[in-house]
Motif scaffolding. Structure first.
Motif, PDB file in Angstrom:
ATOM      1  N   GLU A 214      11.729  21.916  39.057  1.00  0.00           N
ATOM      2  CA  GLU A 214      11.781  22.232  40.482  1.00  0.00           C
ATOM      3  C   GLU A 214      13.020  21.623  41.128  1.00  0.00           C
ATOM      4  OE1 GLU A 214       9.787  24.230  42.285  1.00  0.00           O
ATOM      5  OE2 GLU A 214       8.807  24.734  40.390  1.00  0.00           O
ATOM      6  N   LYS A 215      13.298  20.366  40.794  1.00  0.00           N
ATOM      7  CA  LYS A 215      14.432  19.702  41.425  1.00  0.00           C
ATOM      8  C   LYS A 215      15.753  20.354  41.020  1.00  0.00           C
ATOM      9  CE  LYS A 215      16.373  15.242  42.641  1.00  0.00           C
ATOM     10  NZ  LYS A 215      16.300  13.773  42.523  1.00  0.00           N
ATOM     11  N   TYR A 218      16.224  23.223  43.290  1.00  0.00           N
ATOM     12  CA  TYR A 218      16.552  22.807  44.647  1.00  0.00           C
ATOM     13  C   TYR A 218      17.987  22.257  44.728  1.00  0.00           C
ATOM     14  CZ  TYR A 218      11.447  23.059  44.995  1.00  0.00           C
ATOM     15  OH  TYR A 218      10.138  23.475  44.943  1.00  0.00           O
ATOM     16  N   GLN A 221      20.303  25.187  44.783  1.00  0.00           N
ATOM     17  CA  GLN A 221      20.290  25.812  46.107  1.00  0.00           C
ATOM     18  C   GLN A 221      21.099  24.993  47.104  1.00  0.00           C
ATOM     19  OE1 GLN A 221      16.081  26.037  46.839  1.00  0.00           O
ATOM     20  NE2 GLN A 221      15.830  27.981  45.742  1.00  0.00           N
ATOM     21  N   LYS A 239      12.926  19.494  49.814  1.00  0.00           N
ATOM     22  CA  LYS A 239      12.214  20.646  49.270  1.00  0.00           C
ATOM     23  C   LYS A 239      11.181  20.216  48.231  1.00  0.00           C
ATOM     24  CE  LYS A 239      15.613  24.251  50.147  1.00  0.00           C
ATOM     25  NZ  LYS A 239      16.388  25.388  49.592  1.00  0.00           N
ATOM     26  N   LYS A 242       8.118  19.213  50.006  1.00  0.00           N
ATOM     27  CA  LYS A 242       7.362  20.403  50.402  1.00  0.00           C
ATOM     28  C   LYS A 242       6.582  20.954  49.210  1.00  0.00           C
ATOM     29  CE  LYS A 242       7.832  24.987  52.468  1.00  0.00           C
ATOM     30  NZ  LYS A 242       8.769  26.036  52.953  1.00  0.00           N
TER      31      LYS A 242
END
Length: 291
Positions: A214-215, A218, A221, A239, A242
């Motif tokens: 996930e990181k 992010y 992005q 993020k 979240k």
């Protein structure tokens, strides 16, 4: 040779739930002896089960069982050939009995489960009998046994039998297990696990590879923003926070009241029960999933 009457055939059919013609054949072979005819049917069932063993089993159900003391439980996925059988009460009831065997006898794997005792026989023999009676191939796809020492378990099974879970709660006072507020809370949390599909009960239980994946997304992005690396790191971390709030059970908004998280509600119930109630873990089965 004894006369095989229609009444005798009907009686054997009611005893065994086997097809009428097979009951008649069994009674003829057993010379009208009901007990011997049951044995004949069982032998016929073994033969038919072997023939059916190669058929695909893409339907079925998930069963959950929790012992009366709330300390041990199990989830079990039992497959069959058709959705019609998968919702049959006899089939779903059998799946629950197998989940009970898992909880009580703690088999190491499917082979050990098949060898376990059930109703004076073995699970394998009873499974073979069910294949004969219902007329479809069946398989135990997987199972999970759950236990807790200081706390209790709660389960939820969706009405279609395709989704089920067991949630593990920790607390200090044995009386908490019978507290009405706790029982309602435990049921609702188990329902939330089924509906919201969290990845873990607590933040520290999220697998490291999931966090890293996930990181990395992010960070990629954030890099597109063209901002300094330190800011990109904060953007990615934001993020990730979240992500935790959306996918970690205790940090999710409570499904029945979005103004509180599951963790915050646990504190309220703890206060009412005079105990420290913790949501420790969960096991969730969706039918057909390999994990």
């Amino acid at each position: 040779m004894a006369q095989v009457t229609a009444a005798l055939v009907k009686q054997l059919r009611e005893m065994t739930d086997s097809p009428m013609m097979e009951c008649k054949k069994a009674l003829v072979e057993a010379d009208g002896d009901l007990e011997k005819a049951v044995d004949v049917l069982r032998k016929m069932g073994v033969a038919k089960a072997v023939k059916r063993a190669g058929r695909d089993t893409n339907e079925g159900t998930i069963a959950a069982f929790i012992a009366a003391d709330g300390k041990t439980g199990a989830l079990l996925e039992l497959t069959c050939e058709t959705d019609f059988v998968g919702t049959n009460p006899k089939f779903t009831g059998f799946a629950t009995k197998l989940a009970q065997v898992v909880a009580e006898q703690n088999p190491a794997d499917v082979d050990a489960l098949k060898a376990a005792e059930l109703d004076g026989s073995t699970v394998d023999a009873e499974l073979t009998e069910m294949i004969h009676v219902i007329g479809e191939n069946m398989k135990v796809a997987r199972f999970t046994r759950v236990s807790v020492e200081s706390g209790a378990l709660a389960s939820y099974v969706h009405s279609n039998g395709k989704l089920a879970d067991i949630v593990t709660f920790g607390f200090n006072n044995t009386a908490t297990a019978d507290n009405d507020e706790f029982k309602a809370f435990a049921h609702d949390v188990a329902m939330q696990v089924a509906a919201a599909a969290p990845v873990a009960a607590r933040r520290e239980d999220v697998p490291a590879d999931v966090i890293a994946h996930e990181k990395s997304i992010y960070m990629a992005q954030a890099a597109e923003s063209g901002k300094p690396e330190a800011i990109q790191e904060r953007m990615a971390q934001g993020k990730l926070e979240k992500f935790y709030k959306e996918t970690v059970l205790t940090e999710q908004q409570f499904i029945k009241d979005g103004s509180v998280t599951v963790s915050e509600l646990a504190k309220k119930v703890s206060k009412a029960a005079g105990d420290d109630i913790q949501v420790l873990a969960f096991d969730r089965y969706a039918f057909g999933d390999e994990n």
